[in-house]
Design a protein around this motif. Structure first.
Motif: not given
Lengths: 249, 315
Positions: A159, A180, B232, B235, B242, B245, B250
């Protein structure tokens, strides 16, 4: 692969609202609920899934912390780790010292893969993965959201601010788990009972001969500045007019 | 004289906006000389942009095919070689780029890193948040240690254009690993403003209820020329990707306007927006903690009022 090492940090629970001590010497930690750092649960879950797919044989959970961190390691064992190691140390450690301590355990255990959480929600440093991989001179993949094992290499999706980056790295490697990557399993009661019989070794921090240079000193703690009290509007018309007054729409 | 090196984040063509904020932070040290290092396959365009920032004293470039993408394991030994050339400080932005690279640099230099530096007290004393911003600590770095830090960009204004620093190409003597290989980057393609730098942000939370419903956030943001953010919880529930976020884990942002729609305001979210100039909160629950930090609050059902806001802005 033969072995995966997973980092488990004992931290103040996600739901606790931390307060600064009145004398600015630290934060109030007496009697607050402690838990496994949430990203470490994700890291462990990923290791468990890799083992369940038949791609790893053993999962070792490692924590650095006080004697009470055995509770968090028991949680990790209940989730499914095969054994645990507690490096016993009271008080704060600098990130580099944490990384050197993990490196000492990596040298002993020789895992092919280390999975850590992307950050601990107490000190929010987010340094251990990068530092451990630097000390080990091995690949790092931070903020992983997908991990695929292809023989002696990993394909990992990260990410990043711009979107999703894919890296290919050779094993051994260190990766950090992002939100995630997976959804960690709940621990069932029979697993908690079983976890009590799993091996948990306690290693004294001093026995690892890791230097503690004391480069960073926290000299003062303070609460964040409060924002000025706002106004409540009763409908959309008032909201739009308030925004127009501020030149925001 | 403190010699401070900032590692440029860029995409090969454009210098990331976070770097001008690092420059502002760096200039708060007295008696400082600020150099920006551009590692790239072809650094020329990015170097020119860095040289044009007020407060930058010099730009150095390291051109190499291996530097086409910011792979931390490949960049870190080069940055270390640069620092050993005589810098007292080496800083990067606290973005996914800097958070990935700088701790690796720090470990190779055998020092700790200051993460999310949010205020400069002196050349060796800084402030940073811990516990999701519930506490701010003052950190003293031991004399003689190279100061490695990531800069929390929301805490500093962008340095204005108007500089004219000299650009020089340098070569570094570092052996680069082959164990880490860049494969691809899937960029979320959109015409929307970038979340991290947008002056306006509209953000949605768990109350949206579904990815389908979350579309009204995108629609309102488009009307307002705003970037889209998400809590969050949103998400986690799969309503938003993401990279949108906002919060402790994030992005930390500081827009002129932050509109929180259906976001309760967990402390982990609030830490991501506390530097926003104006916070607007729309939530059904009058007790939601988001109202404690909001400059303008509206207790209402978001599904009623969001279309009304769109309509009001259109008319």
């Amino acid at each position: 692969m033969r072995k995966i090492l997973v980092g488990i940090k004992r931290v103040v629970d996600y739901n606790v609202r931390i307060r600064v001590k009145p004398d600015n010497s630290g934060v109030v930690l007496d009697g607050v609920k402690m838990s496994v750092n949430p990203f470490d649960e994700i890291a462990l879950e990923e290791a468990l899934r890799i083992r369940e797919r038949g791609e790893a044989e053993e999962i070792v959970a490692v924590s650095i912390g006080p004697d009470d961190a055995q509770q968090q390691l028991r949680t990790a064992l209940a989730m499914g780790a095969d054994r645990a190691i507690l490096v016993k140390h009271d008080g704060m450690l600098e990130p580099l010292t944490v990384a050197k301590t993990l490196m000492a355990i990596v040298s002993r255990e020789q895992p092919e893969l280390v999975i850590l959480g992307k950050q601990a929600i107490d000190d929010d440093n987010s340094q251990a993965t990068q530092m451990l991989s630097a000390l080990w001179d091995r690949p790092q993949v931070t903020c992983a959201s997908k991990v695929e094992i292809k023989g002696n290499t990993l394909s990992v999706v990260r990410e990043v601010d711009a979107g999703l980056e894919t890296l290919e790295v050779d094993l051994p490697a260190v990766i950090s788990a992002d939100l995630r990557l997976n959804e960690p399993r709940y621990v069932k009661l029979p697993d908690i009972m079983k976890a009590k019989k799993k091996p948990l070794d306690v290693v004294e921090f001093a026995s690892l001969n890791v230097a503690t240079p004391g480069q960073l000193t926290a000299t003062h703690y303070e609460p964040p500045k409060a924002r000025a009290k706002g106004v409540m509007v009763k409908d959309v018309a008032e909201l739009i007019s308030a925004l127009k007054n501020k030149g925001l729409v | 004289m403190h010699k401070l090196l900032i590692i440029a984040e860029h995409d090969g063509e454009k210098l990331n906006a976070s770097i001008s904020r690092c420059v502002t932070a760096a200039r708060q040290i007295s008696d400082v000389h600020v150099t920006v290092a551009v590692l790239a396959a072809d650094p020329s365009a990015v170097a020119a942009q860095a040289a044009a920032l007020t407060g930058v004293d010099a730009v150095i470039t390291v051109a190499a095919a291996a530097n086409a993408h910011a792979v931390a394991a490949i960049w870190a030994p080069q940055v270390v070689a640069l620092v050993r050339g005589g810098y007292s400080h080496v800083w990067g932005p606290s973005t996914s780029f800097g958070k990935d690279l700088m701790p690796r640099v720090a470990a190779l230099l055998d020092v700790n890193q200051i993460s999310d530096l949010m205020a400069v007290d002196s050349a060796h004393t800084f402030k940073r948040p811990i516990y999701a911003g519930n506490a701010i600590i003052t950190v003293q770095v031991a004399a003689g240690s190279v100061v490695v830090a990531t800069v929390r960009t929301a805490s500093f204004e962008a340095a204005p254009a108007g500089g004219n620093a000299a650009i020089s190409a340098v070569s570094v003597d570092a052996s680069l690993p082959t164990h880490t290989r860049f494969v691809s980057i899937a960029q979320a393609k959109s015409d929307r403003p970038d979340l991290q730098t947008a002056p306006k942000v509209v953000s949605g939370g768990r109350a949206l209820g579904s990815a389908e419903n979350f579309k009204i956030i995108f629609s309102l943001a488009e009307k307002m020329g705003a970037a889209v953010g998400a809590s969050r919880a949103a998400v986690d529930a799969g309503y938003a990707p993401n990279e949108l976020q906002v919060g402790q884990t994030g992005k930390i942002i500081a827009p002129q306007l932050y509109m929180a729609v259906g976001i309760s305001g967990a402390i982990q979210h609030l830490t991501g927006i506390k530097d926003a100039k104006t916070i607007v909160a729309i939530n059904k629950d009058a007790e939601a903690p988001i109202f404690e930090v909001a400059d303008i609050g509206l207790v209402a059902d978001l599904f009623d009022v969001v279309p009304q806001i769109e309509k009001a802005l259109a008319g």
